[in-house]
Motif scaffolding. Structure first.
Motif, PDB file in Angstrom:
ATOM      1  N   SER A 150     -52.189 -13.545-168.434  1.00 18.88           N
ATOM      2  CA  SER A 150     -50.905 -14.248-168.448  1.00 18.88           C
ATOM      3  C   SER A 150     -49.771 -13.320-168.035  1.00 18.88           C
ATOM      4  N   ILE A 151     -49.766 -12.114-168.554  1.00 20.26           N
ATOM      5  CA  ILE A 151     -48.698 -11.167-168.214  1.00 20.26           C
ATOM      6  C   ILE A 151     -48.700 -10.876-166.718  1.00 20.26           C
ATOM      7  N   ARG A 152     -49.878 -10.702-166.136  1.00 21.52           N
ATOM      8  CA  ARG A 152     -49.950 -10.448-164.686  1.00 21.52           C
ATOM      9  C   ARG A 152     -49.412 -11.636-163.900  1.00 21.52           C
ATOM     10  N   ALA A 153     -49.702 -12.848-164.372  1.00 21.75           N
ATOM     11  CA  ALA A 153     -49.207 -14.034-163.673  1.00 21.75           C
ATOM     12  C   ALA A 153     -47.677 -14.077-163.700  1.00 21.75           C
ATOM     13  N   PHE A 154     -47.093 -13.785-164.850  1.00 20.06           N
ATOM     14  CA  PHE A 154     -45.634 -13.757-164.925  1.00 20.06           C
ATOM     15  C   PHE A 154     -45.066 -12.685-164.002  1.00 20.06           C
ATOM     16  N   GLU A 155     -45.680 -11.512-163.983  1.00 19.29           N
ATOM     17  CA  GLU A 155     -45.189 -10.447-163.111  1.00 19.29           C
ATOM     18  C   GLU A 155     -45.258 -10.857-161.645  1.00 19.29           C
ATOM     19  N   ARG A 156     -46.345 -11.483-161.234  1.00 23.98           N
ATOM     20  CA  ARG A 156     -46.475 -11.923-159.842  1.00 23.98           C
ATOM     21  C   ARG A 156     -45.487 -13.034-159.514  1.00 23.98           C
ATOM     22  N   ALA A 157     -45.013 -13.744-160.551  1.00 24.41           N
ATOM     23  CA  ALA A 157     -44.038 -14.815-160.335  1.00 24.41           C
ATOM     24  C   ALA A 157     -42.605 -14.302-160.362  1.00 24.41           C
ATOM     25  N   GLY A 158     -42.421 -12.975-160.427  1.00 27.92           N
ATOM     26  CA  GLY A 158     -41.089 -12.405-160.357  1.00 27.92           C
ATOM     27  C   GLY A 158     -40.469 -12.041-161.689  1.00 27.92           C
ATOM     28  N   PHE A 159     -41.245 -12.155-162.773  1.00 29.38           N
ATOM     29  CA  PHE A 159     -40.745 -11.765-164.092  1.00 29.38           C
ATOM     30  C   PHE A 159     -40.950 -10.261-164.296  1.00 29.38           C
ATOM     31  N   THR A 160     -40.086  -9.678-165.115  1.00 34.44           N
ATOM     32  CA  THR A 160     -40.181  -8.274-165.499  1.00 34.44           C
ATOM     33  C   THR A 160     -40.584  -8.179-166.959  1.00 34.44           C
ATOM     34  N   ARG A 161     -41.504  -7.275-167.254  1.00 29.65           N
ATOM     35  CA  ARG A 161     -41.866  -7.006-168.651  1.00 29.65           C
ATOM     36  C   ARG A 161     -40.757  -6.142-169.238  1.00 29.65           C
ATOM     37  N   ALA A 162     -39.848  -6.778-169.998  1.00 32.89           N
ATOM     38  CA  ALA A 162     -38.611  -6.124-170.397  1.00 32.89           C
ATOM     39  C   ALA A 162     -38.671  -5.436-171.742  1.00 32.89           C
ATOM     40  N   ALA A 163     -39.580  -5.854-172.610  1.00 28.76           N
ATOM     41  CA  ALA A 163     -39.671  -5.268-173.953  1.00 28.76           C
ATOM     42  C   ALA A 163     -40.944  -5.773-174.611  1.00 28.76           C
ATOM     43  N   GLU A 164     -41.272  -5.168-175.754  1.00 26.23           N
ATOM     44  CA  GLU A 164     -42.321  -5.703-176.620  1.00 26.23           C
ATOM     45  C   GLU A 164     -41.689  -6.081-177.951  1.00 26.23           C
ATOM     46  N   LEU A 165     -42.108  -7.214-178.492  1.00 24.97           N
ATOM     47  CA  LEU A 165     -41.503  -7.764-179.697  1.00 24.97           C
ATOM     48  C   LEU A 165     -42.569  -8.014-180.753  1.00 24.97           C
ATOM     49  N   ASP A 166     -42.236  -7.716-181.991  1.00 25.17           N
ATOM     50  CA  ASP A 166     -43.091  -8.088-183.111  1.00 25.17           C
ATOM     51  C   ASP A 166     -42.621  -9.442-183.626  1.00 25.17           C
TER      52      ASP A 166
END
Length: 210
Positions: free
Chosen positions: A157-173
């Motif tokens: 899922s994370i890779r799909a978001f990245e390929r769609a132009g999203f940035t992994r901006a933080a990690e949240l608990d």
């Protein structure tokens, strides 16, 4: 908000993509329940959505949104007319998620699952996410960012978001998972650096993995 979606996001007709004609329509109960409950019981989906079980489990999840105030909209995704995905479009700034990251007014969140197993691993998620993010940002002028919070273990899922132009901006608990905050902005709002999570919202320290 209209019945077709916030500011007409899902009521503006189909979206043309390289994979075909993509359209979102409101989930209809009881007509769609068997299909969606079947998808929720797929082991790969159940590992992250945690809605496996009898159809009543899925129905409760859907009814909470359908009978709610319109802040979260459950939608069935169709590709060339065939149902193949489930989506939730929600006001992230009005959601409990906003307590865990520096939300901005009108941030719009997205949840996604690809139903049939043969729809996964082909790049469809990225293609459809990009189309929907573009639609949200065009349809909602006050929305500056589309956000998502997939489980950090859900690498596909994370890779799909990245390929769609999203940035992994933080990690949240979050209460039910450790999540990757994915952000896609418009123009100068596109993040090029990690989002600063305020100290009272910062992830707790964790011991190194063994």
């Amino acid at each position: 908000m209209s019945a077709e979606g916030p500011d007409g996001v899902t009521g503006r007709g189909p979206m043309a993509t390289g994979a075909g004609e993509f359209r979102l329509r409101p989930v209809r109960l009881p007509a769609d329940l068997e299909l969606l409950a079947g998808w929720m019981n797929d082991p790969e989906t159940a590992a992250f959505w945690e809605l496996a079980g009898p159809p009543a489990v899925t129905e409760r999840h859907l009814r909470a949104q359908l009978d709610g105030d319109g802040r979260s909209l459950p939608r069935l995704g169709l590709l060339d007319g065939a149902p193949m995905s489930y989506w939730e479009i929600y006001r992230a700034d009005l959601d409990p998620l906003a307590a865990h990251y520096p939300a901005r007014p009108h941030d719009t969140g997205v949840h996604l699952l690809l139903g049939p197993a043969d729809c996964r691993g082909r790049g469809l998620g990225a293609t459809l996410l990009a189309a929907l993010a573009d639609r949200i940002l065009r349809a909602r002028p006050r929305c500056r960012r589309v956000v998502a919070e997939p489980d950090v273990r859900n690498l596909r899922s994370i890779r799909a978001f990245e390929r769609a132009g999203f940035t992994r901006a933080a990690e949240l608990d979050l209460p039910d998972k450790r999540a990757a905050l994915m952000v896609r902005g418009r123009g100068p709002d596109r993040p090029d650096r990690p989002v600063r999570v305020p100290p009272d919202r910062a992830p707790s320290a964790r011991p190194p993995a063994a």
